[in-house]
Design an enzyme around this catalytic site. Structure first.
Site: not given
Length: 377
Positions: A146, A197, A230, A254, A258
């Site tokens: 970001y 990852k 994942d 992020d 959620d």
């Protein structure tokens, strides 16, 4: 941390969409603690978004910037709106929340995930999956993709358009958020799960190596495990109770937080705290906000769930004011209100009465009176 004798300055910035509606209720809760528990704080209201832009040409006017600069803690509502917004992109970017995170170096974003037994009937996950869920996601907030450069959109020689962003992390950026996770775990169940990852991304290879190194050097008493992002998403849905403290980078945090909202019943239930570095006086800048967005589709209807904002006040009491007993009292009051059947539309079971935003605020304040009286009996 501030001692209880210090007067803490809190900037209350409702923002846009449902932000002012939910923040009005959390402000009422702050006022209750000042009046009934002697919490030493001063509140200063400030505007953000379209309304001040129409008056000043800035979404973040000077008065609001001053209020936030002077504050020990910022109680934030929400930002953003429909695509037809009247605020030009340049003005929006100049006063963006990302910019504020960078300005105050709010690098550690804490998002508690706790399942409420009272909401098991309305939660999207089975009650047996949610039983005992209580963990915290720490999201690195001021680095990663970001904020990475270069970034942009360009037209290639063959006429195609290409968008590009840069994911990057340095040793210090990783280690300071890792340290926050390890230190928090020491106050909880002593378990940290680092999410990356590393089987694909070089950034994640560095992330994992630095996590392992810091753990070995300073935090070998804390259990450290690793998950690919994942798999972490799957595990949050399959068996969320396995987690204590989860730490990860900006974009992964992020998304995962959620996803984890479903373990609490609704995105409207989730609070958060964004913390800056501790200064030489032992203080740290902090911004408290519900995880939900501005929800322009329901703004002004008086039906938004204020509990994410109210529970953010509990985090403010605990982390900035150093009043854990008051934080516990507020969290108990929220659970008492839910147990009594208080529901906004997003967490209501079929056939249940749906409270307005203000009515849910009323329910929490009544519960505060009740649990406080019981405590003092």
């Amino acid at each position: 941390m501030s001692t209880q004798s210090n007067m803490i300055k809190v900037a209350v910035v409702g923002g846009e969409g449902i932000g002012p509606e939910v923040t009005t209720q959390s402000r009422r809760v702050l006022e209750w603690f000042a009046a009934n528990r002697g919490v030493p704080m001063t509140l200063r209201d400030a505007e953000y978004g379209l309304i001040p832009y129409l008056k000043t040409g800035k979404v973040l006017p000077e008065d609001t910037a001053e209020a936030m600069d002077e504050a020990d803690a910022i109680l934030w509502g929400a930002t953003g709106g429909p695509e037809t917004t009247e605020v030009p992109a340049a003005a929006r970017k100049a006063g963006s929340l990302l910019g504020l995170r960078s300005k105050y170096d709010l690098y550690a974003n804490l998002r508690p995930i706790a399942a409420s037994p009272s909401l098991s009937a309305s939660a999207p996950l089975k009650a047996e999956v949610l039983d005992g869920v209580d963990f915290v996601i720490i999201r690195e907030l001021t680095s990663g993709i970001y904020f990475g450069e270069p970034r942009g959109i360009e037209t290639l020689h063959d006429g195609q358009r290409r968008g590009f962003n840069t994911e990057q992390y340095t040793t210090n950026q990783i280690r300071r958020v890792a340290r926050a996770a390890f230190e928090l775990a020491r106050t909880r169940r002593g378990k940290v799960c680092s999410v990356d990852k590393a089987n694909v991304l070089e950034t994640s290879v560095v992330w994992r190596e630095e996590m392992i190194a810091l753990h070995k050097e300073e935090f070998s008493d804390v259990e450290l495990t690793h998950l690919y992002v994942d798999n972490a998403a799957m595990q949050i849905v399959r068996e969320p109770r396995q987690f204590d403290v989860m730490v990860t980078g900006n974009i992964f945090g992020d998304i995962l937080s959620d996803c984890a909202a479903m373990a609490s019943g609704s995105l409207g239930m989730l609070p958060s705290a964004s913390l800056g570095p501790v200064d030489r006086y032992g203080r740290r800048k902090a911004l408290y906000e519900p995880v939900h967005g501005s929800a322009p589709d329901i703004a002004g209807k008086g039906i938004a769930n204020p509990l994410g904002s109210i529970l953010s006040v509990a985090m403010l009491l605990r982390l900035t004011l150093n009043r854990p007993e008051d934080a516990d009292l507020l969290e108990q009051a929220v659970q008492t209100a839910l147990a009594s059947g208080a529901r906004t539309a997003d967490i209501a079971e079929a056939g249940a009465k749906k409270l307005s935003t203000v009515e849910m605020g009323d329910a929490v304040l009544r519960a505060l009176d009740k649990v406080s009286a019981k405590e003092n009996a």
